[in-house]
Scaffold this motif. Structure first.
Motif, mmCIF file in Angstrom:
data_model
loop_
_atom_site.group_PDB
_atom_site.id
_atom_site.type_symbol
_atom_site.label_atom_id
_atom_site.label_comp_id
_atom_site.label_asym_id
_atom_site.label_seq_id
_atom_site.Cartn_x
_atom_site.Cartn_y
_atom_site.Cartn_z
ATOM 1 N N ASP A 94 0.857 -1.195 -0.051
ATOM 2 C CA ASP A 94 -0.019 -0.072 -0.131
ATOM 3 C C ASP A 94 0.962 1.281 -0.015
ATOM 4 O OD1 ASP A 94 -2.089 1.680 0.224
ATOM 5 O OD2 ASP A 94 -2.034 1.723 2.503
ATOM 6 N N ILE A 95 0.938 1.994 -1.035
ATOM 7 C CA ILE A 95 1.764 3.029 -1.067
ATOM 8 C C ILE A 95 0.875 4.360 -1.336
ATOM 9 C CG2 ILE A 95 3.722 4.256 -2.493
ATOM 10 C CD1 ILE A 95 3.829 1.170 -3.710
ATOM 11 N N GLN A 96 1.269 5.429 -0.485
ATOM 12 C CA GLN A 96 0.634 6.501 -0.438
ATOM 13 C C GLN A 96 1.592 7.516 -0.386
ATOM 14 O OE1 GLN A 96 -2.175 6.858 2.979
ATOM 15 N NE2 GLN A 96 -3.255 4.889 2.404
ATOM 16 N N VAL A 97 1.378 8.601 -1.637
ATOM 17 C CA VAL A 97 2.229 9.752 -1.840
ATOM 18 C C VAL A 97 1.653 10.877 -1.459
ATOM 19 C CG1 VAL A 97 3.814 10.667 -3.316
ATOM 20 C CG2 VAL A 97 3.599 8.358 -3.386
ATOM 21 N N MET A 98 2.378 11.669 -0.545
ATOM 22 C CA MET A 98 1.923 13.182 -0.533
ATOM 23 C C MET A 98 2.934 14.079 -0.839
ATOM 24 S SD MET A 98 0.285 10.926 1.912
ATOM 25 C CE MET A 98 1.710 10.533 3.210
ATOM 26 N N VAL A 99 2.800 15.338 -0.886
ATOM 27 C CA VAL A 99 3.724 16.345 -1.352
ATOM 28 C C VAL A 99 5.034 16.317 -0.805
ATOM 29 C CG1 VAL A 99 1.859 17.576 -2.550
ATOM 30 C CG2 VAL A 99 2.633 18.178 -0.414
ATOM 31 N N ASP A 100 5.067 15.879 0.560
ATOM 32 C CA ASP A 100 6.217 15.981 1.340
ATOM 33 C C ASP A 100 6.612 14.865 1.940
ATOM 34 O OD1 ASP A 100 4.022 15.800 2.827
ATOM 35 O OD2 ASP A 100 4.706 17.392 4.411
ATOM 36 N N ARG A 101 6.124 13.458 1.713
ATOM 37 C CA ARG A 101 6.362 12.375 2.299
ATOM 38 C C ARG A 101 5.813 11.325 1.392
ATOM 39 N NH1 ARG A 101 2.689 14.741 5.356
ATOM 40 N NH2 ARG A 101 0.909 13.640 6.089
ATOM 41 N N VAL A 102 6.319 10.002 1.676
ATOM 42 C CA VAL A 102 5.974 8.833 1.319
ATOM 43 C C VAL A 102 5.293 7.683 2.402
ATOM 44 C CG1 VAL A 102 6.384 6.978 -0.382
ATOM 45 C CG2 VAL A 102 7.049 8.977 -0.893
ATOM 46 N N ALA A 103 4.314 7.089 2.307
ATOM 47 C CA ALA A 103 4.057 6.304 3.418
ATOM 48 C C ALA A 103 3.836 4.808 2.621
ATOM 49 C CB ALA A 103 2.607 6.749 4.288
ATOM 50 N N ILE A 104 4.480 3.998 2.954
ATOM 51 C CA ILE A 104 4.473 2.499 2.413
ATOM 52 C C ILE A 104 4.111 1.677 3.556
ATOM 53 C CG2 ILE A 104 5.814 0.794 1.337
ATOM 54 C CD1 ILE A 104 7.384 3.237 0.067
ATOM 55 N N ALA A 105 3.100 0.899 3.238
ATOM 56 C CA ALA A 105 2.570 -0.273 4.237
ATOM 57 C C ALA A 105 2.452 -1.504 3.428
ATOM 58 C CB ALA A 105 1.374 -0.001 5.002
ATOM 59 N N GLY A 106 2.516 -2.710 4.359
ATOM 60 C CA GLY A 106 2.224 -3.956 3.509
ATOM 61 C C GLY A 106 2.471 -4.959 4.621
ATOM 62 N N GLU A 107 2.411 -6.273 3.966
ATOM 63 C CA GLU A 107 2.347 -7.586 4.954
ATOM 64 C C GLU A 107 3.137 -8.758 4.145
ATOM 65 O OE1 GLU A 107 -0.739 -10.205 7.515
ATOM 66 O OE2 GLU A 107 -1.408 -8.533 6.167
ATOM 67 N N ARG A 108 3.873 -9.266 4.900
ATOM 68 C CA ARG A 108 4.576 -10.411 4.519
ATOM 69 C C ARG A 108 3.711 -11.664 5.226
ATOM 70 N NH1 ARG A 108 10.082 -7.826 5.808
ATOM 71 N NH2 ARG A 108 10.592 -6.972 4.005
ATOM 72 N N LYS A 109 3.277 -12.538 4.172
ATOM 73 C CA LYS A 109 2.552 -13.539 4.659
ATOM 74 C C LYS A 109 3.265 -14.783 4.765
ATOM 75 C CE LYS A 109 -1.430 -11.424 2.928
ATOM 76 N NZ LYS A 109 -2.515 -11.313 1.586
ATOM 77 N N SER A 110 3.138 -15.699 5.879
ATOM 78 C CA SER A 110 3.847 -16.778 6.158
ATOM 79 C C SER A 110 3.353 -17.787 5.270
ATOM 80 C CB SER A 110 3.421 -17.279 7.587
ATOM 81 O OG SER A 110 4.195 -18.425 7.894
ATOM 82 N N GLU A 111 4.464 -18.669 4.716
ATOM 83 C CA GLU A 111 4.053 -19.737 4.025
ATOM 84 C C GLU A 111 4.890 -20.885 4.362
ATOM 85 O OE1 GLU A 111 5.221 -18.601 0.073
ATOM 86 O OE2 GLU A 111 3.663 -17.214 -0.165
ATOM 87 N N THR A 112 4.867 -21.253 5.772
ATOM 88 C CA THR A 112 5.911 -22.124 6.275
ATOM 89 C C THR A 112 4.991 -23.711 6.261
ATOM 90 O OG1 THR A 112 5.133 -21.638 8.577
ATOM 91 C CG2 THR A 112 7.166 -20.974 7.747
ATOM 92 N N GLU A 113 5.736 -24.786 6.005
ATOM 93 C CA GLU A 113 4.918 -25.955 5.989
ATOM 94 C C GLU A 113 6.029 -26.738 7.006
ATOM 95 O OE1 GLU A 113 5.195 -27.767 2.189
ATOM 96 O OE2 GLU A 113 4.122 -25.830 1.304
ATOM 97 N N THR A 114 5.119 -27.683 7.811
ATOM 98 C CA THR A 114 5.804 -28.579 8.621
ATOM 99 C C THR A 114 5.498 -29.920 8.193
ATOM 100 O OG1 THR A 114 5.418 -27.107 10.323
ATOM 101 C CG2 THR A 114 5.875 -28.980 11.352
ATOM 102 N N ASN A 115 6.571 -30.579 8.449
ATOM 103 C CA ASN A 115 6.618 -32.219 8.162
ATOM 104 C C ASN A 115 6.097 -32.828 9.459
ATOM 105 O OD1 ASN A 115 7.551 -31.567 5.487
ATOM 106 N ND2 ASN A 115 9.570 -32.206 6.219
ATOM 107 N N GLU A 116 5.560 -33.994 9.304
ATOM 108 C CA GLU A 116 5.205 -34.909 10.517
ATOM 109 C C GLU A 116 6.353 -35.130 11.470
ATOM 110 O OE1 GLU A 116 2.570 -38.011 9.427
ATOM 111 O OE2 GLU A 116 1.305 -36.767 8.374
ATOM 112 N N ASN A 117 7.554 -35.660 10.630
ATOM 113 C CA ASN A 117 8.705 -36.093 11.250
ATOM 114 C C ASN A 117 9.557 -34.984 11.903
ATOM 115 O OD1 ASN A 117 7.670 -38.513 10.613
ATOM 116 N ND2 ASN A 117 9.044 -38.543 8.869
ATOM 117 N N GLY A 118 9.651 -33.863 11.275
ATOM 118 C CA GLY A 118 10.382 -32.927 11.711
ATOM 119 C C GLY A 118 9.949 -31.449 12.108
#
Length: 153
Positions: A68-92
């Motif tokens: 999410d990028i918002q640009v004003m005349v005197d500043r830039v605001a950037i927000a976002g979200e890194r989403k988790s994609e972890t997988e877990t094995n039964e053995n480990g």
């Protein structure tokens, strides 16, 4: 009673050891979530040319729709979200040092820009913003007047 010779360097070594242990514990990846999370703040690079500012922001592993990028005349605001994609094995177990979650950064700009003419590009985890300078900033001329010297007779 045994006399022991005082060694001030021993106290300095003990203090250094305690500080090293404290920093090692505070900055290990397992504790980053609990403390200030330096890895959630994306690194930025701002370059100024005659007609524009060029902002590069490092946001690897994200898709453009998550930013999410918002640009004003005197500043830039950037927000976002890194989403988790972890997988877990039964053995480990899976140990991950990747950072997931929301981030937000506001970057103040040194000059005013035309926020209606900003262009953006996102490639290889680097967000490029081209921020054209405001016409007021490009043509800004400041007149400096010197005090007049008094005439001597």
């Amino acid at each position: 009673m045994v006399l022991v010779r005082y060694n001030p360097w021993q106290e300095m070594n003990s203090l250094q050891h305690q500080l090293n242990r404290l920093l090692d514990e505070a900055l290990t990846p397992t504790n980053w979530e609990e403390n200030v999370n330096f890895s959630k703040i994306p690194a930025a690079e701002l370059t100024e040319t005659d007609d524009a500012l060029h902002l590069k922001l490092e946001v690897p592993g994200m898709s453009a729709k998550d930013l999410d990028i918002q640009v004003m005349v005197d500043r830039v605001a950037i927000a976002g979200e890194r989403k988790s994609e972890t997988e877990t094995n039964e053995n480990g177990k899976t140990r991950s040092e990747f950072r997931y979650g929301k981030f937000q950064r506001v970057i103040p700009l040194p000059v005013r820009i035309q926020n209606t003419n900003v262009t953006a590009d996102y490639k290889d985890g680097i967000l490029h913003l081209n921020l054209p300078l405001s016409s007021e900033e490009k043509n800004k001329v400041v007149k400096i007047s010197l005090p007049e010297a008094e005439a001597t007779a």
